[in-house]
Motif scaffolding. Structure first.
Motif, PDB file in Angstrom:
ATOM      1  N   GLU A 108       0.827  -1.213   0.000  1.00 45.54           N
ATOM      2  CA  GLU A 108       0.000   0.000   0.000  1.00 45.54           C
ATOM      3  C   GLU A 108       0.862   1.265   0.000  1.00 45.54           C
ATOM      4  O   GLU A 108       0.542   2.241  -0.679  1.00 45.54           O
ATOM      5  CB  GLU A 108      -0.954   0.012   1.201  1.00 45.54           C
ATOM      6  CG  GLU A 108      -2.097  -0.980   1.080  1.00 45.54           C
ATOM      7  CD  GLU A 108      -3.150  -0.608   0.037  1.00 45.54           C
ATOM      8  OE1 GLU A 108      -3.086   0.491  -0.553  1.00 45.54           O
ATOM      9  OE2 GLU A 108      -4.042  -1.431  -0.207  1.00 45.54           O
ATOM     10  N   ASN A 149      -5.860  -7.382  -6.851  1.00 51.11           N
ATOM     11  CA  ASN A 149      -7.187  -6.747  -6.950  1.00 51.11           C
ATOM     12  C   ASN A 149      -7.283  -5.485  -6.089  1.00 51.11           C
ATOM     13  O   ASN A 149      -8.188  -5.334  -5.283  1.00 51.11           O
ATOM     14  CB  ASN A 149      -8.291  -7.738  -6.556  1.00 51.11           C
ATOM     15  CG  ASN A 149      -8.276  -8.957  -7.445  1.00 51.11           C
ATOM     16  OD1 ASN A 149      -8.101  -8.843  -8.656  1.00 51.11           O
ATOM     17  ND2 ASN A 149      -8.435 -10.135  -6.861  1.00 51.11           N
ATOM     18  N   ASN A 150      -6.324  -4.591  -6.290  1.00 51.23           N
ATOM     19  CA  ASN A 150      -6.273  -3.360  -5.517  1.00 51.23           C
ATOM     20  C   ASN A 150      -6.787  -2.204  -6.376  1.00 51.23           C
ATOM     21  O   ASN A 150      -6.241  -1.955  -7.451  1.00 51.23           O
ATOM     22  CB  ASN A 150      -4.838  -3.104  -5.057  1.00 51.23           C
ATOM     23  CG  ASN A 150      -4.719  -1.869  -4.196  1.00 51.23           C
ATOM     24  OD1 ASN A 150      -4.808  -0.752  -4.681  1.00 51.23           O
ATOM     25  ND2 ASN A 150      -4.519  -2.080  -2.907  1.00 51.23           N
ATOM     26  N   GLU A 180     -13.496  -2.887  -8.062  1.00 48.93           N
ATOM     27  CA  GLU A 180     -12.738  -3.228  -6.851  1.00 48.93           C
ATOM     28  C   GLU A 180     -13.124  -2.317  -5.689  1.00 48.93           C
ATOM     29  O   GLU A 180     -13.203  -2.767  -4.547  1.00 48.93           O
ATOM     30  CB  GLU A 180     -11.236  -3.151  -7.139  1.00 48.93           C
ATOM     31  CG  GLU A 180     -10.748  -4.302  -7.998  1.00 48.93           C
ATOM     32  CD  GLU A 180      -9.392  -4.072  -8.648  1.00 48.93           C
ATOM     33  OE1 GLU A 180      -8.852  -5.044  -9.214  1.00 48.93           O
ATOM     34  OE2 GLU A 180      -8.880  -2.933  -8.609  1.00 48.93           O
ATOM     35  N   PHE A 181     -13.384  -1.049  -5.968  1.00 48.12           N
ATOM     36  CA  PHE A 181     -13.865  -0.154  -4.911  1.00 48.12           C
ATOM     37  C   PHE A 181     -15.238  -0.606  -4.416  1.00 48.12           C
ATOM     38  O   PHE A 181     -15.506  -0.590  -3.218  1.00 48.12           O
ATOM     39  CB  PHE A 181     -13.941   1.298  -5.399  1.00 48.12           C
ATOM     40  CG  PHE A 181     -12.652   2.057  -5.262  1.00 48.12           C
ATOM     41  CD1 PHE A 181     -12.014   2.187  -4.029  1.00 48.12           C
ATOM     42  CD2 PHE A 181     -12.063   2.649  -6.369  1.00 48.12           C
ATOM     43  CE1 PHE A 181     -10.826   2.901  -3.896  1.00 48.12           C
ATOM     44  CE2 PHE A 181     -10.875   3.364  -6.256  1.00 48.12           C
ATOM     45  CZ  PHE A 181     -10.253   3.483  -5.017  1.00 48.12           C
ATOM     46  N   THR A 183     -16.537  -3.597  -4.396  1.00 43.50           N
ATOM     47  CA  THR A 183     -16.509  -4.856  -3.652  1.00 43.50           C
ATOM     48  C   THR A 183     -15.587  -4.834  -2.438  1.00 43.50           C
ATOM     49  O   THR A 183     -15.542  -5.785  -1.680  1.00 43.50           O
ATOM     50  CB  THR A 183     -16.091  -6.027  -4.574  1.00 43.50           C
ATOM     51  OG1 THR A 183     -14.823  -5.720  -5.165  1.00 43.50           O
ATOM     52  CG2 THR A 183     -17.110  -6.263  -5.670  1.00 43.50           C
ATOM     53  N   SER A 184     -14.822  -3.731  -2.256  1.00 38.17           N
ATOM     54  CA  SER A 184     -13.932  -3.688  -1.086  1.00 38.17           C
ATOM     55  C   SER A 184     -14.751  -3.447   0.178  1.00 38.17           C
ATOM     56  O   SER A 184     -15.763  -2.751   0.156  1.00 38.17           O
ATOM     57  CB  SER A 184     -12.855  -2.612  -1.250  1.00 38.17           C
ATOM     58  OG  SER A 184     -13.439  -1.336  -1.267  1.00 38.17           O
ATOM     59  N   ASP A 185     -14.282  -4.047   1.248  1.00 43.46           N
ATOM     60  CA  ASP A 185     -14.996  -3.978   2.523  1.00 43.46           C
ATOM     61  C   ASP A 185     -14.445  -2.828   3.360  1.00 43.46           C
ATOM     62  O   ASP A 185     -13.294  -2.872   3.788  1.00 43.46           O
ATOM     63  CB  ASP A 185     -14.813  -5.319   3.256  1.00 43.46           C
ATOM     64  CG  ASP A 185     -15.475  -5.343   4.615  1.00 43.46           C
ATOM     65  OD1 ASP A 185     -16.172  -4.357   4.961  1.00 43.46           O
ATOM     66  OD2 ASP A 185     -15.305  -6.344   5.330  1.00 43.46           O
ATOM     67  N   SER A 188     -12.713  -3.740   6.586  1.00 40.50           N
ATOM     68  CA  SER A 188     -11.559  -4.641   6.598  1.00 40.50           C
ATOM     69  C   SER A 188     -10.306  -3.875   7.022  1.00 40.50           C
ATOM     70  O   SER A 188     -10.291  -2.653   7.081  1.00 40.50           O
ATOM     71  CB  SER A 188     -11.345  -5.271   5.219  1.00 40.50           C
ATOM     72  OG  SER A 188     -10.646  -4.370   4.389  1.00 40.50           O
ATOM     73  N   SER A 190      -7.644  -3.577   5.345  1.00 39.50           N
ATOM     74  CA  SER A 190      -6.962  -2.965   4.205  1.00 39.50           C
ATOM     75  C   SER A 190      -7.415  -1.536   3.986  1.00 39.50           C
ATOM     76  O   SER A 190      -8.594  -1.228   4.161  1.00 39.50           O
ATOM     77  CB  SER A 190      -7.257  -3.769   2.933  1.00 39.50           C
ATOM     78  OG  SER A 190      -6.828  -5.086   3.098  1.00 39.50           O
ATOM     79  N   ASN A 192      -8.928   1.649   2.316  1.00 36.69           N
ATOM     80  CA  ASN A 192     -10.097   1.672   1.451  1.00 36.69           C
ATOM     81  C   ASN A 192     -10.339   3.050   0.834  1.00 36.69           C
ATOM     82  O   ASN A 192     -11.415   3.352   0.369  1.00 36.69           O
ATOM     83  CB  ASN A 192     -11.319   1.250   2.304  1.00 36.69           C
ATOM     84  CG  ASN A 192     -12.510   0.915   1.450  1.00 36.69           C
ATOM     85  OD1 ASN A 192     -12.363   0.406   0.346  1.00 36.69           O
ATOM     86  ND2 ASN A 192     -13.693   1.223   1.929  1.00 36.69           N
TER      87      ASN A 192
END
Length: 201
Positions: A108, A149-150, A180-181, A183-185, A188, A190, A192
Protein backbone atom coordinates in the motif's frame (compact mmCIF):
# COMPACT_ATOMS: atom_id res chain seq x y z
CA UNK A 1 8.36 -22.41 28.68
CA UNK A 2 6.83 -23.82 25.48
CA UNK A 3 3.40 -22.69 26.67
CA UNK A 4 4.69 -19.16 27.25
CA UNK A 5 6.25 -19.03 23.76
CA UNK A 6 3.01 -20.29 22.23
CA UNK A 7 1.00 -17.58 24.03
CA UNK A 8 3.50 -14.91 22.94
CA UNK A 9 3.32 -16.08 19.32
CA UNK A 10 -0.51 -15.86 19.40
CA UNK A 11 -0.29 -12.35 20.85
CA UNK A 12 2.20 -11.30 18.15
CA UNK A 13 -0.02 -12.73 15.40
CA UNK A 14 -3.02 -10.90 16.82
CA UNK A 15 -1.14 -7.61 16.92
CA UNK A 16 0.06 -8.08 13.33
CA UNK A 17 -3.50 -8.72 12.14
CA UNK A 18 -4.64 -5.52 13.84
CA UNK A 19 -1.65 -3.52 12.60
CA UNK A 20 -3.75 -1.96 9.82
CA UNK A 21 -6.09 -0.42 12.39
CA UNK A 22 -5.22 2.58 14.48
CA UNK A 23 -5.69 1.93 18.17
CA UNK A 24 -6.78 5.56 18.39
CA UNK A 25 -10.53 5.76 17.72
CA UNK A 26 -10.26 9.32 16.36
CA UNK A 27 -7.74 8.27 13.72
CA UNK A 28 -9.91 5.31 12.70
CA UNK A 29 -12.81 7.73 12.19
CA UNK A 30 -10.57 10.04 10.13
CA UNK A 31 -9.59 7.12 7.87
CA UNK A 32 -13.28 6.40 7.25
CA UNK A 33 -13.89 10.08 6.42
CA UNK A 34 -11.26 10.12 3.65
CA UNK A 35 -13.74 8.85 1.03
CA UNK A 36 -16.30 11.51 2.03
CA UNK A 37 -14.00 14.53 1.67
CA UNK A 38 -15.48 16.91 -0.91
CA UNK A 39 -13.76 20.25 -0.25
CA UNK A 40 -10.24 21.55 0.18
CA UNK A 41 -11.15 22.32 3.79
CA UNK A 42 -12.18 18.66 4.37
CA UNK A 43 -8.74 17.54 3.20
CA UNK A 44 -6.98 20.18 5.31
CA UNK A 45 -8.85 19.06 8.44
CA UNK A 46 -8.07 15.39 7.84
CA UNK A 47 -4.42 16.18 7.08
CA UNK A 48 -4.17 18.04 10.42
CA UNK A 49 -5.59 15.04 12.28
CA UNK A 50 -3.12 12.60 10.71
CA UNK A 51 -0.03 14.82 10.77
CA UNK A 52 -0.53 15.97 14.36
CA UNK A 53 -1.52 12.55 15.70
CA UNK A 54 0.31 11.36 18.78
CA UNK A 55 0.18 7.66 18.03
CA UNK A 56 2.37 4.58 18.32
CA UNK A 57 1.38 3.79 14.71
CA UNK A 58 3.40 6.72 13.33
CA UNK A 59 4.02 5.10 9.94
CA UNK A 60 0.24 4.77 9.45
CA UNK A 61 -0.32 8.39 10.43
CA UNK A 62 2.32 9.36 7.84
CA UNK A 63 0.75 7.06 5.24
CA UNK A 64 -2.74 8.54 5.69
CA UNK A 65 -1.41 12.11 5.86
CA UNK A 66 0.36 11.47 2.52
CA UNK A 67 -2.81 9.89 1.04
CA UNK A 68 -4.81 12.93 2.15
CA UNK A 69 -2.38 15.33 0.45
CA UNK A 70 -2.40 13.16 -2.70
CA UNK A 71 -6.23 13.30 -2.79
CA UNK A 72 -6.22 17.03 -2.04
CA UNK A 73 -3.80 17.67 -4.94
CA UNK A 74 -6.00 15.56 -7.21
CA UNK A 75 -9.07 17.52 -6.06
CA UNK A 76 -7.35 20.87 -6.71
CA UNK A 77 -6.14 19.71 -10.13
CA UNK A 78 -9.77 19.16 -11.13
CA UNK A 79 -11.40 22.07 -9.33
CA UNK A 80 -8.73 24.76 -9.00
CA UNK A 81 -5.95 23.97 -11.50
CA UNK A 82 -4.23 27.34 -10.99
CA UNK A 83 -3.52 26.52 -7.33
CA UNK A 84 0.14 25.77 -6.49
CA UNK A 85 0.06 21.96 -6.64
CA UNK A 86 3.77 21.16 -6.34
CA UNK A 87 3.98 21.77 -2.59
CA UNK A 88 1.25 19.34 -1.42
CA UNK A 89 2.52 16.72 -3.89
CA UNK A 90 6.09 17.03 -2.56
CA UNK A 91 4.90 16.96 1.07
CA UNK A 92 2.90 13.81 0.27
CA UNK A 93 6.03 12.20 -1.20
CA UNK A 94 8.12 13.01 1.90
CA UNK A 95 5.49 11.61 4.28
CA UNK A 96 5.07 8.45 2.18
CA UNK A 97 8.86 7.98 2.17
CA UNK A 98 8.83 8.21 5.98
CA UNK A 99 6.14 5.51 6.06
CA UNK A 100 8.22 3.38 3.66
CA UNK A 101 11.27 3.71 5.93
CA UNK A 102 9.26 1.85 8.61
CA UNK A 103 7.37 -0.49 6.27
CA UNK A 104 9.77 -1.33 3.45
CA UNK A 105 7.74 -4.07 1.76
CA UNK A 106 4.28 -2.61 2.33
CA UNK A 107 2.39 -2.79 -0.97
CA UNK A 108 0.00 0.00 0.00
CA UNK A 109 2.86 2.41 0.76
CA UNK A 110 4.55 1.47 -2.52
CA UNK A 111 1.38 2.07 -4.55
CA UNK A 112 0.85 5.41 -2.81
CA UNK A 113 4.40 6.46 -3.79
CA UNK A 114 3.75 5.32 -7.37
CA UNK A 115 0.55 7.43 -7.44
CA UNK A 116 2.37 10.47 -6.01
CA UNK A 117 5.21 10.25 -8.56
CA UNK A 118 2.75 9.86 -11.43
CA UNK A 119 0.74 12.80 -10.09
CA UNK A 120 3.90 14.91 -10.37
CA UNK A 121 3.73 14.34 -14.14
CA UNK A 122 0.02 15.23 -14.26
CA UNK A 123 0.48 18.51 -12.37
CA UNK A 124 3.45 19.35 -14.62
CA UNK A 125 6.02 19.85 -11.85
CA UNK A 126 8.27 16.97 -12.95
CA UNK A 127 11.64 18.26 -14.19
CA UNK A 128 12.08 14.95 -16.05
CA UNK A 129 8.69 13.27 -16.74
CA UNK A 130 10.33 10.09 -18.10
CA UNK A 131 12.35 9.70 -14.89
CA UNK A 132 9.18 10.25 -12.79
CA UNK A 133 7.34 7.64 -14.86
CA UNK A 134 10.20 5.18 -14.33
CA UNK A 135 10.12 5.86 -10.57
CA UNK A 136 6.31 5.44 -10.49
CA UNK A 137 6.43 2.15 -12.40
CA UNK A 138 9.25 0.93 -10.12
CA UNK A 139 7.11 1.50 -7.02
CA UNK A 140 4.13 -0.02 -8.85
CA UNK A 141 6.11 -3.18 -9.67
CA UNK A 142 7.07 -3.56 -5.98
CA UNK A 143 3.43 -3.07 -4.96
CA UNK A 144 2.25 -5.72 -7.43
CA UNK A 145 4.31 -8.39 -5.68
CA UNK A 146 2.09 -8.08 -2.58
CA UNK A 147 -1.22 -6.57 -3.78
CA UNK A 148 -3.92 -8.33 -5.74
CA UNK A 149 -7.19 -6.75 -6.95
CA UNK A 150 -6.27 -3.36 -5.52
CA UNK A 151 -8.40 -0.43 -6.76
CA UNK A 152 -5.60 2.14 -6.36
CA UNK A 153 -3.25 -0.07 -8.37
CA UNK A 154 -5.87 -0.48 -11.12
CA UNK A 155 -6.52 3.29 -11.07
CA UNK A 156 -2.80 4.00 -11.55
CA UNK A 157 -2.62 1.53 -14.46
CA UNK A 158 -5.60 3.32 -16.02
CA UNK A 159 -3.92 6.72 -15.61
CA UNK A 160 -0.67 5.49 -17.15
CA UNK A 161 -2.52 3.89 -20.08
CA UNK A 162 -4.50 7.11 -20.64
CA UNK A 163 -1.31 9.22 -20.54
CA UNK A 164 0.24 6.91 -23.14
CA UNK A 165 -2.81 7.30 -25.40
CA UNK A 166 -4.12 3.75 -24.90
CA UNK A 167 -7.80 4.59 -24.30
CA UNK A 168 -9.07 0.99 -24.52
CA UNK A 169 -6.63 -0.16 -21.83
CA UNK A 170 -7.40 2.92 -19.71
CA UNK A 171 -11.17 2.25 -19.79
CA UNK A 172 -10.56 -1.41 -18.89
CA UNK A 173 -8.52 -0.46 -15.81
CA UNK A 174 -10.89 2.37 -14.75
CA UNK A 175 -13.77 -0.17 -14.83
CA UNK A 176 -11.66 -2.67 -12.90
CA UNK A 177 -10.83 -0.03 -10.25
CA UNK A 178 -14.51 0.96 -9.93
CA UNK A 179 -15.50 -2.69 -9.43
CA UNK A 180 -12.74 -3.23 -6.85
CA UNK A 181 -13.86 -0.15 -4.91
CA UNK A 182 -17.45 -1.46 -5.00
CA UNK A 183 -16.51 -4.86 -3.65
CA UNK A 184 -13.93 -3.69 -1.09
CA UNK A 185 -15.00 -3.98 2.52
CA UNK A 186 -14.75 -0.63 4.37
CA UNK A 187 -14.48 -2.45 7.69
CA UNK A 188 -11.56 -4.64 6.60
CA UNK A 189 -7.99 -4.01 7.73
CA UNK A 190 -6.96 -2.96 4.21
CA UNK A 191 -6.91 0.71 3.25
CA UNK A 192 -10.10 1.67 1.45
CA UNK A 193 -9.51 5.28 0.39
CA UNK A 194 -9.62 6.79 -3.08
CA UNK A 195 -13.18 6.22 -4.28
CA UNK A 196 -13.44 9.87 -5.31
CA UNK A 197 -10.62 9.32 -7.82
CA UNK A 198 -13.07 7.63 -10.17
CA UNK A 199 -16.30 9.12 -8.87
CA UNK A 200 -17.57 6.00 -7.12
CA UNK A 201 -18.09 7.58 -3.71
Amino acid sequence: MTKLLLILSFLMTGSLINAQFFSDQTLQQSVLQLNNATTENDYNMLFSKFSEAKTSEKWQANYYAAATLYLKTNFLLKNSPNSPLGEPNESARKLAMQALASEKNNGEVNILLALIHFQKIRIKTAADPQKELKTATGFMAKAETTLKNNPRLSFLKAEIAEKQGNKTEAIKFYKKAAKEFETSDPSSASPNWGRQLIGTN
